[in-house]
Design a protein around this motif. Structure first.
Motif, PDB file in Angstrom:
ATOM      1  N   VAL A   1       0.832  -1.213   0.000  1.00 51.08           N
ATOM      2  CA  VAL A   1       0.000   0.000   0.000  1.00 51.08           C
ATOM      3  C   VAL A   1       0.864   1.260   0.000  1.00 51.08           C
ATOM      4  CG1 VAL A   1      -1.544   1.387   1.447  1.00 51.08           C
ATOM      5  CG2 VAL A   1      -2.033  -1.023   1.097  1.00 51.08           C
ATOM      6  N   VAL A   2       0.403   2.279  -0.734  1.00 47.41           N
ATOM      7  CA  VAL A   2       0.927   3.630  -0.583  1.00 47.41           C
ATOM      8  C   VAL A   2      -0.278   4.520  -0.271  1.00 47.41           C
ATOM      9  CG1 VAL A   2       0.868   3.997  -3.098  1.00 47.41           C
ATOM     10  CG2 VAL A   2       2.147   5.573  -1.638  1.00 47.41           C
ATOM     11  N   VAL A   3      -0.206   5.219   0.855  1.00 43.19           N
ATOM     12  CA  VAL A   3      -1.280   6.104   1.302  1.00 43.19           C
ATOM     13  C   VAL A   3      -0.955   7.518   0.839  1.00 43.19           C
ATOM     14  CG1 VAL A   3      -2.504   7.041   3.297  1.00 43.19           C
ATOM     15  CG2 VAL A   3      -1.735   4.660   3.313  1.00 43.19           C
ATOM     16  N   VAL A   4      -1.871   8.148   0.127  1.00 36.92           N
ATOM     17  CA  VAL A   4      -1.640   9.492  -0.400  1.00 36.92           C
ATOM     18  C   VAL A   4      -2.428  10.500   0.445  1.00 36.92           C
ATOM     19  CG1 VAL A   4      -1.603  10.961  -2.439  1.00 36.92           C
ATOM     20  CG2 VAL A   4      -1.468   8.476  -2.698  1.00 36.92           C
ATOM     21  N   VAL A   5      -1.711  11.482   1.001  1.00 31.05           N
ATOM     22  CA  VAL A   5      -2.318  12.500   1.859  1.00 31.05           C
ATOM     23  C   VAL A   5      -2.301  13.833   1.116  1.00 31.05           C
ATOM     24  CG1 VAL A   5      -2.273  13.600   4.132  1.00 31.05           C
ATOM     25  CG2 VAL A   5      -1.391  11.270   3.855  1.00 31.05           C
ATOM     26  N   GLY A   6      -3.469  14.470   1.012  1.00 28.47           N
ATOM     27  CA  GLY A   6      -3.562  15.757   0.337  1.00 28.47           C
ATOM     28  C   GLY A   6      -3.460  16.913   1.308  1.00 28.47           C
ATOM     29  N   SER A   7      -3.426  18.113   0.779  1.00 29.75           N
ATOM     30  CA  SER A   7      -3.337  19.308   1.617  1.00 29.75           C
ATOM     31  C   SER A   7      -4.660  19.533   2.331  1.00 29.75           C
ATOM     32  CB  SER A   7      -2.987  20.533   0.780  1.00 29.75           C
ATOM     33  OG  SER A   7      -4.038  20.825  -0.125  1.00 29.75           O
ATOM     34  N   GLU A   8      -4.607  20.233   3.467  1.00 31.11           N
ATOM     35  CA  GLU A   8      -5.827  20.481   4.230  1.00 31.11           C
ATOM     36  C   GLU A   8      -6.798  21.387   3.481  1.00 31.11           C
ATOM     37  OE1 GLU A   8      -5.233  21.420   8.444  1.00 31.11           O
ATOM     38  OE2 GLU A   8      -3.159  20.798   8.184  1.00 31.11           O
ATOM     39  N   GLY A   9      -6.272  22.319   2.714  1.00 33.49           N
ATOM     40  CA  GLY A   9      -7.143  23.247   2.021  1.00 33.49           C
ATOM     41  C   GLY A   9      -7.754  22.680   0.756  1.00 33.49           C
ATOM     42  N   LYS A  10      -6.926  22.089  -0.125  1.00 33.76           N
ATOM     43  CA  LYS A  10      -7.385  21.633  -1.429  1.00 33.76           C
ATOM     44  C   LYS A  10      -7.612  20.128  -1.509  1.00 33.76           C
ATOM     45  CE  LYS A  10      -5.028  25.423  -3.846  1.00 33.76           C
ATOM     46  NZ  LYS A  10      -4.035  25.770  -4.891  1.00 33.76           N
ATOM     47  N   GLY A  11      -7.074  19.380  -0.577  1.00 31.46           N
ATOM     48  CA  GLY A  11      -7.220  17.931  -0.643  1.00 31.46           C
ATOM     49  C   GLY A  11      -6.359  17.335  -1.740  1.00 31.46           C
ATOM     50  N   LEU A  12      -6.778  16.196  -2.260  1.00 28.47           N
ATOM     51  CA  LEU A  12      -6.034  15.524  -3.316  1.00 28.47           C
ATOM     52  C   LEU A  12      -6.252  16.230  -4.656  1.00 28.47           C
ATOM     53  CD1 LEU A  12      -6.906  11.800  -2.441  1.00 28.47           C
ATOM     54  CD2 LEU A  12      -4.775  12.991  -1.934  1.00 28.47           C
ATOM     55  N   SER A  13      -5.214  16.295  -5.460  1.00 26.00           N
ATOM     56  CA  SER A  13      -5.357  16.883  -6.791  1.00 26.00           C
ATOM     57  C   SER A  13      -6.145  15.936  -7.691  1.00 26.00           C
ATOM     58  CB  SER A  13      -3.974  17.162  -7.390  1.00 26.00           C
ATOM     59  OG  SER A  13      -3.266  15.953  -7.588  1.00 26.00           O
ATOM     60  N   ARG A  14      -6.658  16.481  -8.780  1.00 25.31           N
ATOM     61  CA  ARG A  14      -7.508  15.686  -9.678  1.00 25.31           C
ATOM     62  C   ARG A  14      -6.758  14.495 -10.266  1.00 25.31           C
ATOM     63  NH1 ARG A  14      -7.979  15.483 -15.024  1.00 25.31           N
ATOM     64  NH2 ARG A  14      -6.577  17.269 -15.277  1.00 25.31           N
ATOM     65  N   LEU A  15      -5.560  14.713 -10.783  1.00 25.85           N
ATOM     66  CA  LEU A  15      -4.810  13.630 -11.414  1.00 25.85           C
ATOM     67  C   LEU A  15      -4.460  12.531 -10.422  1.00 25.85           C
ATOM     68  CD1 LEU A  15      -2.404  15.587 -13.812  1.00 25.85           C
ATOM     69  CD2 LEU A  15      -4.427  14.249 -14.423  1.00 25.85           C
ATOM     70  N   VAL A  16      -4.103  12.928  -9.201  1.00 24.56           N
ATOM     71  CA  VAL A  16      -3.781  11.933  -8.184  1.00 24.56           C
ATOM     72  C   VAL A  16      -5.025  11.143  -7.803  1.00 24.56           C
ATOM     73  CG1 VAL A  16      -3.102  11.634  -5.766  1.00 24.56           C
ATOM     74  CG2 VAL A  16      -1.760  13.114  -7.263  1.00 24.56           C
ATOM     75  N   THR A  17      -6.162  11.828  -7.670  1.00 22.66           N
ATOM     76  CA  THR A  17      -7.415  11.144  -7.339  1.00 22.66           C
ATOM     77  C   THR A  17      -7.773  10.119  -8.399  1.00 22.66           C
ATOM     78  OG1 THR A  17      -8.229  13.109  -6.169  1.00 22.66           O
ATOM     79  CG2 THR A  17      -9.859  11.475  -6.818  1.00 22.66           C
ATOM     80  N   GLU A  18      -7.590  10.476  -9.668  1.00 16.21           N
ATOM     81  CA  GLU A  18      -7.890   9.552 -10.760  1.00 16.21           C
ATOM     82  C   GLU A  18      -6.949   8.355 -10.762  1.00 16.21           C
ATOM     83  OE1 GLU A  18      -7.671  11.968 -14.227  1.00 16.21           O
ATOM     84  OE2 GLU A  18      -9.594  12.975 -13.868  1.00 16.21           O
ATOM     85  N   THR A  19      -5.758   8.519 -10.216  1.00 25.16           N
ATOM     86  CA  THR A  19      -4.779   7.435 -10.177  1.00 25.16           C
ATOM     87  C   THR A  19      -5.045   6.467  -9.035  1.00 25.16           C
ATOM     88  OG1 THR A  19      -3.142   8.966 -11.110  1.00 25.16           O
ATOM     89  CG2 THR A  19      -2.291   6.933 -10.170  1.00 25.16           C
ATOM     90  N   CYS A  20      -5.717   6.925  -7.984  1.00 23.22           N
ATOM     91  CA  CYS A  20      -5.941   6.091  -6.797  1.00 23.22           C
ATOM     92  C   CYS A  20      -6.809   4.879  -7.128  1.00 23.22           C
ATOM     93  CB  CYS A  20      -6.612   6.901  -5.685  1.00 23.22           C
ATOM     94  SG  CYS A  20      -5.563   8.177  -4.961  1.00 23.22           S
TER      95      CYS A  20
END
Length: 339
Positions: A285-304
């Motif tokens: 597993v790799v856990v991806v943590v986004g920023s508190e304000g914007k969260g995960l970016s679109r491209l990263v979300t699509e990759t998850c």
């Protein structure tokens, strides 16, 4: 208006023109037939249900792969040759100033290369401890005049007569770290940061990664915090034993991890999966943590493979990025121990 032949201009055949002619009865045939049936949600790869289905298929198929659950190249290692093997460094050394900051940094075992002490500095318990640690660790101690220390510390910095120099950090490539973990026969557990800019969050995540059996932290090369002196301090020395890798392109690295059999789990309050009892916890597993304000970016979300949410009280809007990573790592560690 009609032509001499009695036919309208619109319906006349124009020599030399290609494509459908005006007035053809077959032009709207496809539209008249109607749209094809809409694919089911799980058959659409971009839909969350489709991602869950793909992840489940990979999860099921992983049982017949190598010890880490990953797909391998002919030599038994993940086929990631296209990713390169760069080892970028921070741009320049950093100066940590102030008695409290310096003593805390030295306690945290930041690999300082020099200690600067102002001439005729007033001795107190903190300065004595700073000198003691520096002598014990063979850190060069340089006595300088206050104007020189002012210059080193920079404008508006309060150095209180002491400062240490922290060298540039050499970042390994994330794929190299993954291959090392797989080579040791361990189940990979990494944390990747997407848009985290606060060094204290990075330090806290490094500390949690070390505490719960993680193998490393991944930061993007752009728009992200690096391993600064502040991050070193917050990690309480964990950065000395938990590697921080730099991804030239985070999305590309996450895809390379997926190709090696690692499941990419994003953290978001609106995620479709709930953290407790996470089924994929015992897989790579790799856990991806986004920023508190914007969260995960679109491209990263699509990759998850999946986006996971942490159940919290409705009175709390969201969790700090460092806390969210810590809670997730704890749950994964607990589930791995139970299975």
């Amino acid at each position: 208006m009609k032509s001499s032949s009695g036919k309208s201009r619109a319906g006349a055949v124009r020599k030399g023109k290609k494509g459908p002619q005006v007035g053809s009865g077959g032009q709207g045939r496809q539209a008249l037939e109607g749209k094809k049936p809409t694919p089911k949600a799980e058959d659409r790869p971009y839909h969350p249900a489709g991602k869950r289905k793909a992840a489940q298929e990979r999860y099921t198929a992983a049982g017949g792969k190598n010890s880490s659950g990953g797909r391998t190249a002919a030599n038994g290692r993940p086929d990631t040759r296209s990713q390169g093997r760069t080892k970028p460094k921070s741009e320049e050394a950093e100066i940590v100033t102030g008695r409290n900051s310096v003593v805390e940094a030295l306690r945290a075992k930041i690999p300082a290369t020099a200690l600067y002490v102002a001439a005729r500095v007033e001795m107190d318990e903190r300065v004595k401890e700073i000198l003691s640690i520096a002598n014990h660790r063979d850190i060069p101690i340089l006595e300088v005049m206050r104007p020189e220390l002012d210059r080193l510390a920079g404008r508006d910095a309060v150095h209180q007569g002491v400062a240490i120099k922290v060298p540039p950090y050499e970042y390994p490539h994330p794929v190299d770290l993954l291959e090392e973990v797989i080579g040791r026969g361990q189940t990979p557990l990494f944390v990747a940061l997407d848009g985290i800019t606060d060094p204290r969050n990075l330090g806290a995540i490094i500390r949690s990664t070390a505490a719960f059996g993680g193998h490393g932290v991944i930061v993007p090369a752009r728009r992200s915090v690096g391993l600064t002196a502040s991050a070193w301090k917050t990690s309480a020395g964990a950065a000395a034993r938990t590697p921080v890798a730099m991804a030239p392109n985070l999305t590309a690295v996450l895809k390379a991890f997926k190709d090696a059999g690692v499941f990419v789990l994003g953290l978001d309050g609106g995620g479709e999966l709930s953290l407790p009892g996470l089924e994929l916890a015992d897989r790579p597993v790799v856990v991806v943590v986004g920023s508190e304000g914007k969260g995960l970016s679109r491209l990263v979300t699509e990759t998850c493979d999946a986006v996971v949410s942490i159940p919290i009280s409705s009175a709390t809007e969201s969790l700090n990025a460092g806390i969210a990573a810590s809670v997730t790592l704890y749950e994964i560690s607990k589930l791995r121990a139970e299975r």
